[in-house]
Scaffold this active site. Structure first.
Site, mmCIF file in Angstrom:
data_model
loop_
_atom_site.group_PDB
_atom_site.id
_atom_site.type_symbol
_atom_site.label_atom_id
_atom_site.label_comp_id
_atom_site.label_asym_id
_atom_site.label_seq_id
_atom_site.Cartn_x
_atom_site.Cartn_y
_atom_site.Cartn_z
ATOM 1 N N SER A 77 27.512 5.822 -30.442
ATOM 2 C CA SER A 77 27.502 6.788 -29.348
ATOM 3 C C SER A 77 28.318 8.008 -29.731
ATOM 4 O O SER A 77 29.264 7.925 -30.532
ATOM 5 C CB SER A 77 28.107 6.149 -28.093
ATOM 6 O OG SER A 77 28.364 7.123 -27.094
ATOM 7 N N TYR A 102 35.003 1.585 -24.806
ATOM 8 C CA TYR A 102 33.670 1.828 -25.354
ATOM 9 C C TYR A 102 33.748 2.790 -26.540
ATOM 10 O O TYR A 102 33.132 2.564 -27.595
ATOM 11 C CB TYR A 102 32.791 2.415 -24.252
ATOM 12 C CG TYR A 102 31.330 2.563 -24.596
ATOM 13 C CD1 TYR A 102 30.477 1.458 -24.553
ATOM 14 C CD2 TYR A 102 30.787 3.804 -24.917
ATOM 15 C CE1 TYR A 102 29.126 1.596 -24.834
ATOM 16 C CE2 TYR A 102 29.445 3.949 -25.196
ATOM 17 C CZ TYR A 102 28.618 2.838 -25.162
ATOM 18 O OH TYR A 102 27.286 2.981 -25.450
#
Length: 290
Positions: free
Chosen positions: A146, A172
């Site tokens: 990401s 994350y």
């Protein structure tokens, strides 16, 4: 056509990647935690692709025991594996940091799913990937990372996020940075061993998926008109899975089918090879790999 394994395949990007690989006549294994949702997803992919060679496999990547079971069963089946897509992921907030959600193994749940499980599955499937690769067609491991990784350094000590707070986005980002490092590590390792396997990482862009809607609802509400479709988000993964190997740069980080920088100019996120090797040693110890 290639035999592909896609984790987190019952919704969002995983479902779309499975569909696109099935449309290209691949043998597709959709790894899901929930059996019923997995069955529904497999039925959908079979119908939409007109490809009957699509299969459900049950796997909870956050559980080391389940990863071990899965790898064991795959090896005993003698099946080859040409493409492994690490798509499964979570972004879970901890409202009470003294009672953070943990995996069945007692690891912080974001780390267990996005980092440790990815590592364990890759290490477990290494022999299969090596045996399946050919000089003219390498096996491939694709980390669905990401752009959030740009905000995180490579954390090799506080793997459980003890110094992080409630915001799951921080966990994350740390995991997604580690996935970029994983691709670097494995690609370099396999090249040095002379194996016909490559590893890459990629950023799908911010797509309008169920995960984005539920995990970061504020972000989704603010940018929902600018988010990508799941088809757009899955495109680079499919490209990396099927492109001629001379067009794929092992260890690189991709967005929109192109190699991208891994660090922002003033992001202060660069790390050494020694740091990556140290991370690898710690994770191997956690998954009991010799």
């Amino acid at each position: 056509m290639a035999r592909c394994l896609i984790t987190g395949a019952n919704q969002g990007l995983g479902l779309e990647i499975s569909l696109q690989m099935a449309k290209r006549h691949g043998t597709v294994y959709m790894a899901c935690r929930n059996e019923q949702r997995g069955k529904d997803a497999v039925t959908k992919v079979k119908e939409m692709s007109a490809n009957p060679d699509v299969h459900l496999v049950l796997l909870d990547v956050s559980s080391l025991r389940d990863v071990e079971r899965f790898v064991d069963e795959w090896k005993r089946s003698k099946r080859s594996l040409h493409v492994l897509v690490h798509n499964a992921g979570v972004l879970i907030h901890h409202e009470d940091t003294s009672k953070r959600q943990k995996s069945v193994d007692g690891n912080e749940i974001n780390f267990a799913t996005n980092s440790l499980g990815v590592w364990a599955l890759t290490r477990g499937m290494e022999p299969v990937l090596k045996a399946s690769g050919k000089p003219e067609k390498n096996s491939r491991v694709i980390m669905v990372s990401s752009g959030g990784a740009y905000t995180s350094h490579l954390e090799v000590d506080d793997l459980q996020g003890e110094r992080l707070g409630k915001d799951g986005s921080q966990y994350y980002a740390a995991d997604k940075r580690r996935q970029i490092a994983f691709a670097e590590y494995f690609d370099e390792r396999w090249k040095a061993q002379g194996e016909n396997v490559l590893a890459v990482s990629m950023h799908p862009g911010w797509a309008d998926t169920e995960g984005v809607r539920t995990s970061i609802p504020g972000f989704h509400k603010a940018f929902k008109d600018k988010l990508r479709t799941v088809e757009q988000g899955a495109d680079t993964v499919v490209y990396l899975a099927v492109a001629p190997q001379e067009d794929v740069v092992g260890g690189a980080f991709y967005l929109d089918r192109r190699v991208q920088k891994k660090h922002l100019a003033l992001g202060f996120t660069k790390y050494s090879k020694q740091a990556v090797d140290g991370l690898a040693e710690r994770l191997d110890a956690m998954v009991a790999v010799n």
